[in-house]
Design a protein around this motif. Structure first.
Motif, PDB file in Angstrom:
ATOM      1  N   LEU A   1       0.830  -1.201   0.000  1.00  0.00           N
ATOM      2  CA  LEU A   1       0.000   0.000   0.000  1.00  0.00           C
ATOM      3  C   LEU A   1       0.868   1.256   0.000  1.00  0.00           C
ATOM      4  O   LEU A   1       0.577   2.220  -0.709  1.00  0.00           O
ATOM      5  N   ALA A   2       1.941   1.238   0.756  1.00  0.00           N
ATOM      6  CA  ALA A   2       2.856   2.382   0.775  1.00  0.00           C
ATOM      7  C   ALA A   2       3.511   2.585  -0.585  1.00  0.00           C
ATOM      8  O   ALA A   2       3.684   3.721  -1.038  1.00  0.00           O
ATOM      9  N   SER A   3       3.854   1.483  -1.260  1.00  0.00           N
ATOM     10  CA  SER A   3       4.470   1.624  -2.581  1.00  0.00           C
ATOM     11  C   SER A   3       3.478   2.149  -3.610  1.00  0.00           C
ATOM     12  O   SER A   3       3.879   2.792  -4.584  1.00  0.00           O
ATOM     13  N   GLU A   4       2.200   1.894  -3.396  1.00  0.00           N
ATOM     14  CA  GLU A   4       1.173   2.398  -4.315  1.00  0.00           C
ATOM     15  C   GLU A   4       0.798   3.842  -4.016  1.00  0.00           C
ATOM     16  O   GLU A   4       0.520   4.611  -4.933  1.00  0.00           O
ATOM     17  N   LEU A   5       0.781   4.225  -2.759  1.00  0.00           N
ATOM     18  CA  LEU A   5       0.298   5.553  -2.375  1.00  0.00           C
ATOM     19  C   LEU A   5       1.386   6.616  -2.300  1.00  0.00           C
ATOM     20  O   LEU A   5       1.118   7.781  -2.596  1.00  0.00           O
TER      21      LEU A   5
ATOM     22  N   GLN B   1       9.745  -3.810  -6.337  1.00  0.00           N
ATOM     23  CA  GLN B   1       9.637  -4.574  -7.579  1.00  0.00           C
ATOM     24  C   GLN B   1       9.565  -6.064  -7.263  1.00  0.00           C
ATOM     25  O   GLN B   1      10.547  -6.652  -6.830  1.00  0.00           O
ATOM     26  N   GLY B   2       8.406  -6.636  -7.463  1.00  0.00           N
ATOM     27  CA  GLY B   2       8.255  -8.071  -7.307  1.00  0.00           C
ATOM     28  C   GLY B   2       7.669  -8.477  -5.965  1.00  0.00           C
ATOM     29  O   GLY B   2       7.882  -7.836  -4.945  1.00  0.00           O
ATOM     30  N   VAL B   3       6.942  -9.591  -6.017  1.00  0.00           N
ATOM     31  CA  VAL B   3       6.300 -10.115  -4.813  1.00  0.00           C
ATOM     32  C   VAL B   3       7.338 -10.683  -3.848  1.00  0.00           C
ATOM     33  O   VAL B   3       7.214 -10.544  -2.632  1.00  0.00           O
ATOM     34  N   GLY B   4       8.379 -11.300  -4.385  1.00  0.00           N
ATOM     35  CA  GLY B   4       9.428 -11.852  -3.529  1.00  0.00           C
ATOM     36  C   GLY B   4      10.129 -10.769  -2.728  1.00  0.00           C
ATOM     37  O   GLY B   4      10.418 -10.955  -1.542  1.00  0.00           O
TER      38      GLY B   4
ATOM     39  N   LEU C   1       7.655  -9.623   0.041  1.00  0.00           N
ATOM     40  CA  LEU C   1       7.572 -10.550   1.175  1.00  0.00           C
ATOM     41  C   LEU C   1       8.878 -10.582   1.971  1.00  0.00           C
ATOM     42  O   LEU C   1       8.858 -10.638   3.202  1.00  0.00           O
ATOM     43  N   GLY C   2      10.008 -10.527   1.282  1.00  0.00           N
ATOM     44  CA  GLY C   2      11.293 -10.481   1.980  1.00  0.00           C
ATOM     45  C   GLY C   2      11.454  -9.207   2.793  1.00  0.00           C
ATOM     46  O   GLY C   2      11.960  -9.229   3.914  1.00  0.00           O
ATOM     47  N   ALA C   3      11.012  -8.085   2.220  1.00  0.00           N
ATOM     48  CA  ALA C   3      11.092  -6.810   2.943  1.00  0.00           C
ATOM     49  C   ALA C   3      10.174  -6.817   4.157  1.00  0.00           C
ATOM     50  O   ALA C   3      10.525  -6.267   5.204  1.00  0.00           O
ATOM     51  N   ALA C   4       9.009  -7.441   4.040  1.00  0.00           N
ATOM     52  CA  ALA C   4       8.093  -7.526   5.181  1.00  0.00           C
ATOM     53  C   ALA C   4       8.706  -8.362   6.298  1.00  0.00           C
ATOM     54  O   ALA C   4       8.630  -7.999   7.479  1.00  0.00           O
TER      55      ALA C   4
ATOM     56  N   TRP D   1      17.560  -0.264   2.162  1.00  0.00           N
ATOM     57  CA  TRP D   1      18.983  -0.287   1.865  1.00  0.00           C
ATOM     58  C   TRP D   1      19.495  -1.710   1.661  1.00  0.00           C
ATOM     59  O   TRP D   1      20.419  -1.951   0.884  1.00  0.00           O
ATOM     60  N   MET D   2      18.865  -2.689   2.317  1.00  0.00           N
ATOM     61  CA  MET D   2      19.310  -4.074   2.250  1.00  0.00           C
ATOM     62  C   MET D   2      18.804  -4.815   1.017  1.00  0.00           C
ATOM     63  O   MET D   2      19.302  -5.891   0.703  1.00  0.00           O
ATOM     64  N   PHE D   3      17.803  -4.266   0.315  1.00  0.00           N
ATOM     65  CA  PHE D   3      17.230  -4.919  -0.856  1.00  0.00           C
ATOM     66  C   PHE D   3      17.529  -4.104  -2.112  1.00  0.00           C
ATOM     67  O   PHE D   3      17.395  -2.884  -2.111  1.00  0.00           O
ATOM     68  N   ASP D   4      17.912  -4.791  -3.188  1.00  0.00           N
ATOM     69  CA  ASP D   4      18.173  -4.102  -4.447  1.00  0.00           C
ATOM     70  C   ASP D   4      16.891  -3.631  -5.127  1.00  0.00           C
ATOM     71  O   ASP D   4      16.866  -2.581  -5.744  1.00  0.00           O
ATOM     72  N   ASN D   5      15.837  -4.412  -5.051  1.00  0.00           N
ATOM     73  CA  ASN D   5      14.595  -4.092  -5.760  1.00  0.00           C
ATOM     74  C   ASN D   5      13.607  -3.306  -4.909  1.00  0.00           C
ATOM     75  O   ASN D   5      12.427  -3.229  -5.234  1.00  0.00           O
ATOM     76  N   PHE D   6      14.063  -2.749  -3.814  1.00  0.00           N
ATOM     77  CA  PHE D   6      13.221  -1.946  -2.931  1.00  0.00           C
ATOM     78  C   PHE D   6      13.944  -0.618  -2.730  1.00  0.00           C
ATOM     79  O   PHE D   6      15.017  -0.569  -2.155  1.00  0.00           O
ATOM     80  N   SER D   7      13.355   0.456  -3.237  1.00  0.00           N
ATOM     81  CA  SER D   7      14.042   1.747  -3.144  1.00  0.00           C
ATOM     82  C   SER D   7      13.121   2.802  -2.560  1.00  0.00           C
ATOM     83  O   SER D   7      11.908   2.788  -2.771  1.00  0.00           O
ATOM     84  N   ILE D   8      13.737   3.700  -1.808  1.00  0.00           N
ATOM     85  CA  ILE D   8      13.043   4.838  -1.229  1.00  0.00           C
ATOM     86  C   ILE D   8      13.804   6.079  -1.668  1.00  0.00           C
ATOM     87  O   ILE D   8      15.029   6.157  -1.491  1.00  0.00           O
ATOM     88  N   ALA D   9      13.090   7.062  -2.227  1.00  0.00           N
ATOM     89  CA  ALA D   9      13.725   8.229  -2.833  1.00  0.00           C
ATOM     90  C   ALA D   9      14.353   9.167  -1.812  1.00  0.00           C
ATOM     91  O   ALA D   9      15.342   9.815  -2.104  1.00  0.00           O
TER      92      ALA D   9
END
Length: 125
Positions: A17-21, A28-31, A34-37, A80-88
């Motif tokens: 929801l945060a990535s959508e809003l 990027q991606g369901v994996g 879930l890993g970030a969660a 910071w620990m995930f490549d496919n998860f970014s925060i601007a």
């Protein structure tokens, strides 16, 4: 075990929801989601209490508002620990942590301490 899985999926939903809003948060991606969660749960269980103790004077001076900064830092650490998860930036992390926290808070209203859905029956006489 049911309570853990339920809370895990609630946090995953909050991250989605945060990535959508929130502009600036990209998952990027369901994996990755879930890993970030899962990692956010671990970070909140291990690192966050240490930061709360270390920053207690600042938290008291700001009447608890510094907790928002700590939550944003935890979300930034996970990104910071995930490549496919970014925060601007910090603003996106702050808004994202608020969305994830509100989602978990609203869901916990319906979940009891054992991780089960609670049904309250009111009988009027």
């Amino acid at each position: 075990m049911t309570g853990f899985l339920l809370r895990f999926f609630i946090v995953a939903f909050g991250l989605w929801l945060a990535s959508e809003l929130v502009p600036g948060i990209d998952v990027q991606g369901v994996g990755t989601l879930l890993g970030a969660a899962l990692l956010l749960g671990i970070v909140n269980a291990v690192v966050r209490p240490l930061l709360l103790i270390l920053t207690l004077p600042i938290t008291i001076l700001t009447l608890g508002l510094f907790l928002l900064v700590i939550n944003a830092a935890m979300l930034g650490l996970v990104a910071w620990m995930f490549d496919n998860f970014s925060i601007a930036g910090f603003g996106a992390a702050l808004l994202g942590s608020i969305v994830v926290s509100l989602t978990a808070w609203l869901a916990s209203y319906f979940i009891g301490p054992r991780g089960r859905f609670e049904v309250i029956v009111v009988r009027r006489r």
